[in-house]
Design an enzyme around this catalytic site. Sequence first.
Site, PDB file in Angstrom:
ATOM      1  N   GLU A   1       0.821  -1.217   0.000  1.00 62.80           N
ATOM      2  CA  GLU A   1       0.000   0.000   0.000  1.00 62.80           C
ATOM      3  C   GLU A   1       0.856   1.268   0.000  1.00 62.80           C
ATOM      4  OE1 GLU A   1      -2.945  -0.120   3.106  1.00 62.80           O
ATOM      5  OE2 GLU A   1      -3.969  -1.842   2.224  1.00 62.80           O
TER       6      GLU A   1
ATOM      7  N   GLU B   1      -9.267  -4.877  -2.737  1.00 63.68           N
ATOM      8  CA  GLU B   1     -10.286  -4.220  -1.915  1.00 63.68           C
ATOM      9  C   GLU B   1      -9.783  -3.886  -0.526  1.00 63.68           C
ATOM     10  OE1 GLU B   1     -13.153  -2.880  -1.827  1.00 63.68           O
ATOM     11  OE2 GLU B   1     -13.630  -3.067  -3.941  1.00 63.68           O
TER      12      GLU B   1
HETATM   13  C1  LIG Z   1      -7.663   1.304   3.658  1.00 59.78           C
HETATM   14  O1  LIG Z   1      -7.225   0.796   4.907  1.00 59.78           O
HETATM   15  C2  LIG Z   1      -6.440   1.692   5.644  1.00 59.78           C
HETATM   16  C3  LIG Z   1      -6.016   1.002   6.918  1.00 59.78           C
HETATM   17  O2  LIG Z   1      -5.263  -0.108   6.616  1.00 59.78           O
HETATM   18  C4  LIG Z   1      -7.230   2.958   5.938  1.00 59.78           C
HETATM   19  O3  LIG Z   1      -6.407   3.871   6.628  1.00 59.78           O
HETATM   20  C5  LIG Z   1      -7.706   3.567   4.639  1.00 59.78           C
HETATM   21  O4  LIG Z   1      -8.536   4.671   4.904  1.00 59.78           O
HETATM   22  C6  LIG Z   1      -8.492   2.573   3.817  1.00 59.78           C
HETATM   23  N1  LIG Z   1      -8.801   3.126   2.522  1.00 59.78           N
HETATM   24  C7  LIG Z   1      -9.971   2.992   1.913  1.00 59.78           C
HETATM   25  C8  LIG Z   1     -10.088   3.697   0.618  1.00 59.78           C
HETATM   26  O5  LIG Z   1     -10.878   2.336   2.393  1.00 59.78           O
END
Ligand SMILES: *[C@@H]1O[C@H](CO)[C@@H](O)[C@H](O)[C@H]1NC(C)=O
Length: 703
Positions: free
Chosen positions: A191, A262
Amino acid sequence: MVVLHQKVVVERWWRCSFLALILTASLGAVHGGDVTYDGRSLIIDGQHKILFSGSIHYPRSTPEMWPNLIVKAKEGRIDVIQTYVFWNLHEPHQGQYDFSGRRDLVRFIKEIQAQGLYVTLRIGPYIESEWTYGGLPLWLHDIPGIVFRSDNQPFKIQMQRFTAKIVNMMKSANLYASQGGPIILSQIENEYGTVESSFHEKGLPYVRWAAQMAVGLQTGVPWVMCKQDDAPNPVINTCNSMQCGTKFKGPNSPNKPSLWTENWTSFVEVFGGKPYLRSAQDIAYNVALFIAKNGSYVNYYMYHGGTNFDRSASAYVITAYYDQAPLDEYGLIRQPKWGHLKELHATIKSCSKPLLYGTQTTISLGPQQQAYVFKSSSTDCAAFLENSGDMDVKIQFQNIWYQLPPKSISILPGCKNVAFNTAKVTVPSNTREMKSQIQFNSAEKWKVYREAIPNLDDTSLRANILLDQISTAKDTSDYMWYTFRFYHNSPNAQSALSVLSQGHVLHAFINGVLAGSAHGSPGDKSFIMENNVKLTPGRNYISFLSATVGLPNSGAYLERRVAGLRSVKVQGRDVTNQSWGYQVGLLGEKLQIYTASGSSKVQWESFQSSTKPLTWYQTTFDAPEGNNPVVLNLGSMGKGITWVNGQGIGRYWVSFHTPDGTSSQNWYHIPRSILKSTGNLLVILEEESGNPLEITLDTVYTT
Ligand SMILES: *[C@@H]1O[C@H](CO)[C@@H](O)[C@H](O)[C@H]1NC(C)=O
Ligand SMILES: *[C@@H]1O[C@H](CO)[C@@H](O)[C@H](O)[C@H]1NC(C)=O
Ligand SMILES: *[C@@H]1O[C@H](CO)[C@@H](O)[C@H](O)[C@H]1NC(C)=O
């Protein structure tokens, strides 16, 4: 007998679940040994595949548990086990590796192979994963000039060395699919797209380097980078957002499939955190929708979460990890979740031919209703009838009427008969019960050791400033003492003490007596403690015990994070730049009094009815009969760490209540494999004033 309600919750179901979308018909397969891909799916040994994947992290269970977890995943129709690789567990000191016991990655992968399942290996080696320091070893912090996860030579040297070590280890054991092994995908970084802009001009070159470095290791199977639009060829960039359908710019090369990573609900389970539940129906609906929209790979994060043993959890994260997953913390099947998803997987697999070789069309059936139809010939057909609305509706599809429950998808193999509806759970629920087996309620059975409260004269590490706890304690302990001397000459015995801490927990002692405690929260790690304290005329010894509850695991510039005291005032006088004395860790930790051999190094006393802060408790117990999981109910305790036969079974923090007034976790898993039949040594370090006489040892049943 206590019934554990579904309190401690899974909040993030999918971390990286892949959904391949068809792009154009002209795509050729990209080769990666025996694993290739095209616009539709991964191709293994020449076969297109719909794959269900489940995350199980090897160090969050024990080698004795692995075969059973994998068997249950297989019975749940899971095809792939996905795991991260935990750098700081394998290289706790630079150049000293440990792949023993729970760290035996090769053994874990071979267990998966033995069951005929595949593996996705997420090397990272930055992994986040609610694991302390995101998996990075703390010693990296002390390498001069280092900037983590950036175009920075000192970091890149270390990252490449560790990544290559893991890849070579896999190759030597013939574990890549290209060698006949089970590993079909690898991941580099994690990520990074979410933090890349923080690294300015150092971000993009790092991404390019990481991809090139990974590909250069020649694993023979594809690499992915999740949430990384600019992933360089041939690494597959994958989307990671709730709105990939509309927001994903698509693959960055015509030779790559579109993979949707996802990121559903994204809470972590923290001490003091509010519970969150995700139903089997909701999960099934979203998985079916992935598949209906051309998806071919879905990963459950986590399929089995397990236990954050020792001090491995990241900041504020509780010891149980994703207990609400289809396999619970102890590896027991959680119904109806496990069974409902198994039926979903089986139904989707029965549609494999039209799904993989048919043409997909989306047909509107109503304002909030659609059919996703896959057709390869007049006979090979599969349909997904979706009702995204909140009302039950009747719709017509190919001249037949169907009743669609709210927020559901009906799956029709053959496009005619409904084989499965995501909202209709037919699998019976089960409940989990803890049955008390041993009560530790007799005072004679406990022995007690009181941790000494050090004062300035006891310390050898000195500084005229407040030191950062993370870089001073270096992850050797949660605890660090900050001590100083204060001369008090006002007639007023009451003095105001004001302390600003950057996290996470603080206990203040004046002349060896507890004078106040405070802590931050997962949302706001820094906090202020304001207390009126009683000073004696003349010299006073003031000692602060600062505790971290796991190191941070996410965000850019992790190497700059700090913890511990920031400023201190007594009677309005700023003593921040006083002469401070420090002690890293507790004496009991240093002497390892939680082990059989270390225990004799101190004088244990008999149990007194009044419990005091910073006390070690020790007793022994025999293993309960049978094979049911064993847990310790620490509901009567405050905050601390527990060891059984010298092994850390994790932190507890029962006194940090959720807004509902309950504790986030009362039961703490003791894996059967660390128990002997008799005379097991239980040692508890209690920071506050818990009551050990109410602790029970329970076994876990599902009915
Ligand atoms: C994805 O997960 C992270 C935590 O691991 C979070 O901070 C983030 O907001 C999430 N992003 C979405 C687009 O859901
Ligand atoms: C799925 O793939 C087909 C090509 O077979 C394409 O026409 C269709 O738009 C895709 N559906 C979705 C929801 O992306
Ligand atoms: C303490 O020292 C630091 C530098 O070592 C300085 O930045 C800070 O202002 C000082 N604080 C006080 C209260 O004197």
